[in-house]
Motif scaffolding. Structure first.
Motif, PDB file in Angstrom:
ATOM      1  N   ARG A  51      63.045  22.844  37.052  1.00  0.00           N
ATOM      2  CA  ARG A  51      64.291  23.425  37.303  1.00  0.00           C
ATOM      3  C   ARG A  51      64.883  23.027  38.631  1.00  0.00           C
ATOM      4  O   ARG A  51      65.805  23.513  39.042  1.00  0.00           O
ATOM      5  CB  ARG A  51      64.393  24.754  36.937  1.00  0.00           C
ATOM      6  N   LEU A  52      64.254  22.272  39.544  1.00  0.00           N
ATOM      7  CA  LEU A  52      64.736  22.189  40.955  1.00  0.00           C
ATOM      8  C   LEU A  52      66.224  21.640  41.101  1.00  0.00           C
ATOM      9  O   LEU A  52      66.635  22.176  41.857  1.00  0.00           O
ATOM     10  CB  LEU A  52      63.570  21.148  41.570  1.00  0.00           C
ATOM     11  N   TRP A  53      66.524  20.876  40.289  1.00  0.00           N
ATOM     12  CA  TRP A  53      67.864  20.242  40.229  1.00  0.00           C
ATOM     13  C   TRP A  53      68.982  21.211  39.934  1.00  0.00           C
ATOM     14  O   TRP A  53      69.882  21.413  40.609  1.00  0.00           O
ATOM     15  CB  TRP A  53      68.362  18.960  39.611  1.00  0.00           C
ATOM     16  N   ARG A  54      68.566  22.083  38.827  1.00  0.00           N
ATOM     17  CA  ARG A  54      69.459  23.199  38.705  1.00  0.00           C
ATOM     18  C   ARG A  54      69.544  24.178  39.683  1.00  0.00           C
ATOM     19  O   ARG A  54      70.628  24.872  39.903  1.00  0.00           O
ATOM     20  CB  ARG A  54      68.927  23.998  37.147  1.00  0.00           C
ATOM     21  N   TYR A  55      68.360  24.694  40.299  1.00  0.00           N
ATOM     22  CA  TYR A  55      68.322  25.737  41.255  1.00  0.00           C
ATOM     23  C   TYR A  55      69.167  25.003  42.518  1.00  0.00           C
ATOM     24  O   TYR A  55      70.194  25.825  42.856  1.00  0.00           O
ATOM     25  CB  TYR A  55      66.992  25.828  41.868  1.00  0.00           C
ATOM     26  N   ALA A  56      69.232  23.491  42.956  1.00  0.00           N
ATOM     27  CA  ALA A  56      69.975  23.128  43.962  1.00  0.00           C
ATOM     28  C   ALA A  56      71.628  23.210  43.650  1.00  0.00           C
ATOM     29  O   ALA A  56      72.274  23.578  44.331  1.00  0.00           O
ATOM     30  CB  ALA A  56      69.489  21.517  43.964  1.00  0.00           C
ATOM     31  N   PHE A  57      71.921  22.958  42.330  1.00  0.00           N
ATOM     32  CA  PHE A  57      73.177  22.950  41.772  1.00  0.00           C
ATOM     33  C   PHE A  57      73.745  24.651  41.964  1.00  0.00           C
ATOM     34  O   PHE A  57      74.821  24.828  42.548  1.00  0.00           O
ATOM     35  CB  PHE A  57      73.301  22.649  40.408  1.00  0.00           C
ATOM     36  N   VAL A  58      72.883  25.468  41.601  1.00  0.00           N
ATOM     37  CA  VAL A  58      73.531  26.829  41.534  1.00  0.00           C
ATOM     38  C   VAL A  58      73.453  27.329  42.993  1.00  0.00           C
ATOM     39  O   VAL A  58      74.465  28.023  43.313  1.00  0.00           O
ATOM     40  CB  VAL A  58      72.180  27.777  40.942  1.00  0.00           C
ATOM     41  N   ALA A  59      72.674  26.903  43.803  1.00  0.00           N
ATOM     42  CA  ALA A  59      72.241  27.304  45.414  1.00  0.00           C
ATOM     43  C   ALA A  59      73.849  26.816  46.101  1.00  0.00           C
ATOM     44  O   ALA A  59      74.472  27.275  46.874  1.00  0.00           O
ATOM     45  CB  ALA A  59      71.314  26.879  46.104  1.00  0.00           C
TER      46      ALA A  59
END
Length: 195
Positions: A51-59
């Motif tokens: 989920r790293l890319w998703r977390y980066a997008f959310v952040a």
């Protein structure tokens, strides 16, 4: 107090609601909060690397929205809201010094460096951008680029190197980003001097 705040932020990473907390921390970090979202982003990314890319997008999205809130605080509510926040964190003197010494172009550069390396702290620059009437569209674009670069670079590091990179990120990334920001400022100063 700062250590308790750090520990509390770290404890959020273990919760089911961690992604929502990441968005909240990234949002408030850009305008009023002291602890960077990276503190929550790192353990979340290590626990769920898929989920790293998703977390980066959310952040990134939450941080940019928080920056816009900081811009509005500086532009419309400096005396009533922004000034007390800056006083609370002991950043009012730094803010006043920046406000007195920087021009429009320099402020945009500081927005980029603070987004990448927290130099100066992002909340100071977002509020200052609003108080100095930096164009909101330019502010948003530079915030997306700087904050997105930071979070997606962290995601890439975690994805590529995993747990071994965590100590490096927590201890050295700020220094490296600071050196990079310093070089960017030096290049800008040299350009202005030559021009």
């Amino acid at each position: 107090m700062l250590r308790r705040l750090y520990d509390w932020t770290m404890s959020l990473a273990a919760r089911k609601s961690a992604e929502a907390w990441l968005a909240v921390i990234a949002f408030v970090e850009s305008s009023v909060f002291l602890i960077p979202a990276d503190v929550l982003f790192l353990p979340m990314g290590l626990a769920r690397p898929e989920r790293l890319w998703r977390y980066a997008f959310v952040a990134t999205v939450a941080s940019v929205l928080g920056g816009i809130a900081g811009w509005y605080l500086g532009h419309y509510a400096f005396e009533a809201v922004a000034k007390p926040v800056l006083e609370f964190y002991g950043k009012l003197d730094a803010f006043d010094a920046l406000r007195a010494s920087v021009g429009y172009e320099t402020l945009v550069l500081l927005l980029v460096t603070s987004g990448l390396a927290h130099l100066p702290p992002i909340k100071v620059v977002t509020i200052l951008s609003g108080a100095a009437n930096i164009n909101l569209g330019l502010f948003i674009v530079s915030a997306i680029l700087a904050r997105g670069a930071r979070f997606f670079f962290l995601a890439w590091l975690l994805r590529r190197y995993g747990e071994p990179i965590r100590d490096f990120i927590e201890k050295q990334l700020g220094l490296l980003a600071g050196v990079g920001a310093g070089l960017l400022i030096a290049l800008y100063a040299a350009y202005r001097y030559v021009a």
